[in-house]
Design an enzyme around this catalytic site. Structure first.
Site, short mmCIF file in Angstrom:
data_model
loop_
_atom_site.label_atom_id
_atom_site.label_comp_id
_atom_site.label_asym_id
_atom_site.label_seq_id
_atom_site.Cartn_x
_atom_site.Cartn_y
_atom_site.Cartn_z
N ILE A 88 56.07 52.81 43.67
CA ILE A 88 55.85 51.88 42.56
C ILE A 88 54.95 52.53 41.51
CG2 ILE A 88 54.88 49.63 41.91
CD1 ILE A 88 55.24 48.83 44.92
N CYS A 89 55.35 52.41 40.25
CA CYS A 89 54.52 52.88 39.15
C CYS A 89 53.80 51.66 38.57
CB CYS A 89 55.36 53.54 38.06
SG CYS A 89 54.37 54.19 36.71
N LEU A 90 52.51 51.60 38.87
CA LEU A 90 51.68 50.49 38.42
C LEU A 90 50.30 51.05 38.13
CD1 LEU A 90 51.40 47.34 38.11
CD2 LEU A 90 50.65 47.33 40.49
#
Length: 181
Positions: A88-90
């Site tokens: 996940i890119c967060l």
């Protein structure tokens, strides 16, 4: 042991009063560092009707190090790798942006918000981000196809070989055991 106390407190908070649309459990009651999160697709999103699994792995030096959170369910999303790792890119999960005061509840809520409103300007999947920006109807059709194919029923939290799960950027990790589809 401060880490264990903090994790116990956060787990109690998340299980007694879970974030909206989520259920949290421990796959092994003796290991507070690994959580399974079941996330219902938000009704106002292309993921509505889907049920997604998230692996949460808290490092031994949590909260001073970033937790590892990955999708165990395949998902068509610009900010989640479209592979078996489910990274996940967060912003909250990037090591350079992580703050020890951040709670897991906040991170889980941010992931749910990402399903409602993806961030195509910081994608892991450029092609999906481009589709989201330029052909929203096609994006929603593809996302719903993934929901039908992968996110119906109870999520599976099966492990995959370490070679298929990897990641050293703080957003994916072989210790989370991501399933392959």
């Amino acid at each position: 042991m401060a880490s264990q106390k903090r994790i116990s407190k956060e787990l109690a908070d998340c299980t007694e009063n879970p974030p909206q649309g989520m259920r949290i459990s421990l796959p092994n009651d003796s290991d507070l560092h690994k959580w399974h999160v079941t996330l219902e697709g938000p009704s106002q999103s292309a993921y509505s009707g889907g049920t997604f699994g998230l692996f949460v792995t808290l490092p031994p030096d949590y909260p001073f190090k970033t937790p590892q959170i990955t999708f165990s369910t395949r998902i068509y999303h610009p900010n989640v790798t479209n592979d078996a790792t489910g990274s996940i890119c967060l912003g909250l999960l990037k090591p350079e942006q992580w703050k020890p005061a951040t709670r897991i509840r906040s991170v889980l809520e941010a992931i749910r918000s990402l399903l409602v409103e993806p961030n195509p300007d910081d994608p892991l999947e450029a092609r999906i981000a481009d589709e989201y920006k330029n052909d929203r109807k096609e994006f929603e059709k593809n996302a719903k196809t993934y929901v039908t194919r992968y996110a119906k029923g109870t999520p599976k939290f099966e492990a995959v070989p370490a070679a298929a799960a990897g990641g050293s950027d703080g957003v994916g990790d072989s210790s989370t055991g991501r399933r392959a589809n």
